[in-house]
Design a protein around this motif. Sequence first.
Motif, PDB file in Angstrom:
ATOM      1  N   GLY A   1       0.943  -1.224  -0.071  1.00 37.66           N
ATOM      2  CA  GLY A   1       0.150   0.062   0.265  1.00 37.66           C
ATOM      3  C   GLY A   1       0.962   1.165  -0.059  1.00 37.66           C
ATOM      4  N   ARG A   2       0.196   2.433  -0.257  1.00 41.11           N
ATOM      5  CA  ARG A   2       0.818   3.787  -0.235  1.00 41.11           C
ATOM      6  C   ARG A   2       0.893   4.333   1.115  1.00 41.11           C
ATOM      7  N   SER A   3       2.340   4.411   1.430  1.00 38.15           N
ATOM      8  CA  SER A   3       2.747   5.093   2.748  1.00 38.15           C
ATOM      9  C   SER A   3       4.114   5.506   2.471  1.00 38.15           C
ATOM     10  N   ILE A   4       4.563   6.106   3.353  1.00 34.30           N
ATOM     11  CA  ILE A   4       6.005   6.921   3.281  1.00 34.30           C
ATOM     12  C   ILE A   4       7.018   5.784   3.842  1.00 34.30           C
ATOM     13  N   GLU A   5       6.525   4.764   4.680  1.00 30.34           N
ATOM     14  CA  GLU A   5       7.451   3.619   5.165  1.00 30.34           C
ATOM     15  C   GLU A   5       7.806   2.908   3.910  1.00 30.34           C
ATOM     16  N   THR A   6       6.609   2.690   2.925  1.00 28.28           N
ATOM     17  CA  THR A   6       6.747   1.923   1.856  1.00 28.28           C
ATOM     18  C   THR A   6       7.782   2.269   0.825  1.00 28.28           C
ATOM     19  N   LEU A   7       7.872   3.592   0.561  1.00 31.14           N
ATOM     20  CA  LEU A   7       8.613   4.176  -0.193  1.00 31.14           C
ATOM     21  C   LEU A   7      10.184   4.355   0.372  1.00 31.14           C
ATOM     22  N   ARG A   8      10.320   4.484   1.573  1.00 26.96           N
ATOM     23  CA  ARG A   8      11.599   4.303   2.324  1.00 26.96           C
ATOM     24  C   ARG A   8      12.071   3.004   2.039  1.00 26.96           C
ATOM     25  N   GLU A   9      11.362   2.214   2.373  1.00 28.92           N
ATOM     26  CA  GLU A   9      11.772   0.643   1.977  1.00 28.92           C
ATOM     27  C   GLU A   9      12.159   0.407   0.508  1.00 28.92           C
ATOM     28  N   ALA A  10      11.460   0.934  -0.365  1.00 32.68           N
ATOM     29  CA  ALA A  10      11.844   0.794  -1.691  1.00 32.68           C
ATOM     30  C   ALA A  10      13.147   1.505  -2.035  1.00 32.68           C
ATOM     31  N   ILE A  11      13.361   2.581  -1.399  1.00 29.77           N
ATOM     32  CA  ILE A  11      14.598   3.370  -1.593  1.00 29.77           C
ATOM     33  C   ILE A  11      15.837   2.677  -1.081  1.00 29.77           C
ATOM     34  N   ARG A  12      15.581   2.043   0.110  1.00 27.42           N
ATOM     35  CA  ARG A  12      16.440   1.184   0.862  1.00 27.42           C
ATOM     36  C   ARG A  12      16.721  -0.234  -0.022  1.00 27.42           C
ATOM     37  N   ILE A  13      15.846  -0.743  -0.728  1.00 24.58           N
ATOM     38  CA  ILE A  13      16.260  -1.815  -1.500  1.00 24.58           C
ATOM     39  C   ILE A  13      16.935  -1.301  -2.561  1.00 24.58           C
ATOM     40  N   CYS A  14      16.715  -0.277  -3.285  1.00 21.22           N
ATOM     41  CA  CYS A  14      17.394   0.240  -4.510  1.00 21.22           C
ATOM     42  C   CYS A  14      18.795   0.633  -4.083  1.00 21.22           C
ATOM     43  N   LYS A  15      18.998   1.114  -3.092  1.00 23.16           N
ATOM     44  CA  LYS A  15      20.407   1.333  -2.802  1.00 23.16           C
ATOM     45  C   LYS A  15      21.217   0.238  -2.533  1.00 23.16           C
ATOM     46  N   ASN A  16      20.709  -0.866  -1.878  1.00 22.22           N
ATOM     47  CA  ASN A  16      21.339  -1.940  -1.722  1.00 22.22           C
ATOM     48  C   ASN A  16      21.574  -2.892  -3.075  1.00 22.22           C
ATOM     49  N   GLN A  17      20.737  -2.587  -4.023  1.00 15.96           N
ATOM     50  CA  GLN A  17      20.948  -3.301  -5.407  1.00 15.96           C
ATOM     51  C   GLN A  17      21.475  -2.272  -6.333  1.00 15.96           C
ATOM     52  N   ASN A  18      22.280  -1.298  -5.729  1.00 14.35           N
ATOM     53  CA  ASN A  18      22.844  -0.344  -6.689  1.00 14.35           C
ATOM     54  C   ASN A  18      22.099   0.326  -7.871  1.00 14.35           C
ATOM     55  N   ILE A  19      20.848   0.688  -7.601  1.00 10.80           N
ATOM     56  CA  ILE A  19      19.910   1.235  -8.549  1.00 10.80           C
ATOM     57  C   ILE A  19      19.592   2.724  -8.148  1.00 10.80           C
ATOM     58  N   LEU A  20      20.082   3.622  -8.724  1.00 15.50           N
ATOM     59  CA  LEU A  20      20.169   4.909  -8.552  1.00 15.50           C
ATOM     60  C   LEU A  20      20.768   5.261  -7.383  1.00 15.50           C
ATOM     61  N   LYS A  21      21.641   4.615  -6.806  1.00 17.91           N
ATOM     62  CA  LYS A  21      22.246   4.701  -5.444  1.00 17.91           C
ATOM     63  C   LYS A  21      22.811   5.987  -4.997  1.00 17.91           C
ATOM     64  N   ASP A  22      23.809   6.509  -6.063  1.00 17.80           N
ATOM     65  CA  ASP A  22      24.169   7.679  -5.775  1.00 17.80           C
ATOM     66  C   ASP A  22      23.232   8.853  -5.746  1.00 17.80           C
ATOM     67  N   TYR A  23      22.400   8.819  -6.408  1.00 17.86           N
ATOM     68  CA  TYR A  23      21.162   9.837  -6.605  1.00 17.86           C
ATOM     69  C   TYR A  23      20.457   9.844  -5.249  1.00 17.86           C
ATOM     70  N   LEU A  24      19.983   8.570  -4.657  1.00 12.91           N
ATOM     71  CA  LEU A  24      19.180   8.437  -3.745  1.00 12.91           C
ATOM     72  C   LEU A  24      19.883   8.804  -2.455  1.00 12.91           C
ATOM     73  N   GLU A  25      21.032   8.325  -2.254  1.00 10.78           N
ATOM     74  CA  GLU A  25      21.949   8.812  -1.093  1.00 10.78           C
ATOM     75  C   GLU A  25      21.989  10.131  -0.870  1.00 10.78           C
ATOM     76  N   SER A  26      22.035  10.870  -2.015  1.00  8.33           N
ATOM     77  CA  SER A  26      22.087  12.446  -1.746  1.00  8.33           C
ATOM     78  C   SER A  26      20.706  13.212  -1.721  1.00  8.33           C
ATOM     79  N   HIS A  27      19.585  12.196  -2.257  1.00 12.08           N
ATOM     80  CA  HIS A  27      18.568  13.049  -2.825  1.00 12.08           C
ATOM     81  C   HIS A  27      17.583  12.459  -2.130  1.00 12.08           C
ATOM     82  N   GLU A  28      17.558  11.713  -1.057  1.00 12.03           N
ATOM     83  CA  GLU A  28      16.358  10.559  -0.627  1.00 12.03           C
ATOM     84  C   GLU A  28      15.107  11.336  -0.297  1.00 12.03           C
ATOM     85  N   GLU A  29      15.304  12.596   0.565  1.00 11.41           N
ATOM     86  CA  GLU A  29      14.032  13.386   0.954  1.00 11.41           C
ATOM     87  C   GLU A  29      13.382  13.994  -0.187  1.00 11.41           C
ATOM     88  N   GLU A  30      14.252  14.232  -1.063  1.00  6.74           N
ATOM     89  CA  GLU A  30      13.569  14.836  -2.374  1.00  6.74           C
ATOM     90  C   GLU A  30      12.882  13.656  -2.937  1.00  6.74           C
TER      91      GLU A  30
END
Length: 203
Positions: free
Chosen positions: A111-140
């Motif tokens: 479902g749609r929630s800020i927690e779900t989005l943060r988990e998706a971002i965590r997964i992507c950073k772990n899989q090196n997907i947009l890692k550099d961007y997400l590490e410096s612009h996660e809140e954005e």
Amino acid sequence: MCESQATWTENIIFRSLAYLAKTYQDYFDATKQNIYGSKKLQAPEAELYVIYVGNKKIDKNIISLSEEFYSGKQTAIDVRVNVIVESKENDIVNQYILFCKVVNSLLEEKGRSIETLREAIRICKNQNILKDYLESHEEEAVDIMMDLFYQGKNTDRMLVSEHIETLLESVKNLMDSLGLTFEQATSALKLSGADKENLRIRM
């Protein structure tokens, strides 16, 4: 010009045409060119792209107005849209597609929630997907996606409102023209209980 979509539809061709026409008009206004004048217009060449982030297999690199809607017949105007899908490349566009797929999968599951989005971002950073961007612009990134959620909710509310207004007009027409009661009119239209309650509030 580029648009991203998660649900496949050839209607993107007409949307691209509408966006392109508006963009050209804005360009001519900004450059003070008169489309009604005799002087030949100067305009940049257009390139149209759709980035498909869904799971349906798309085997076309280009979709065109003539092929998709007019069986290849030559028409007064044609529009050709380049289709970009997931590949084995590790460029920024393919990483964006992979990012969208991770997000969409989690949203469907949790479902749609800020927690779900943060988990998706965590997964992507772990899989090196947009890692550099997400590490410096996660809140954005979170803010942008939350804004998209709210836009979708507002659209849903608008569609529901339009649906109820249409039903209300139909019920009133039956009541006025045939002399039916509210219950008789809503029964004749076979409306759901929820629709009846929404209409009752507006009567």
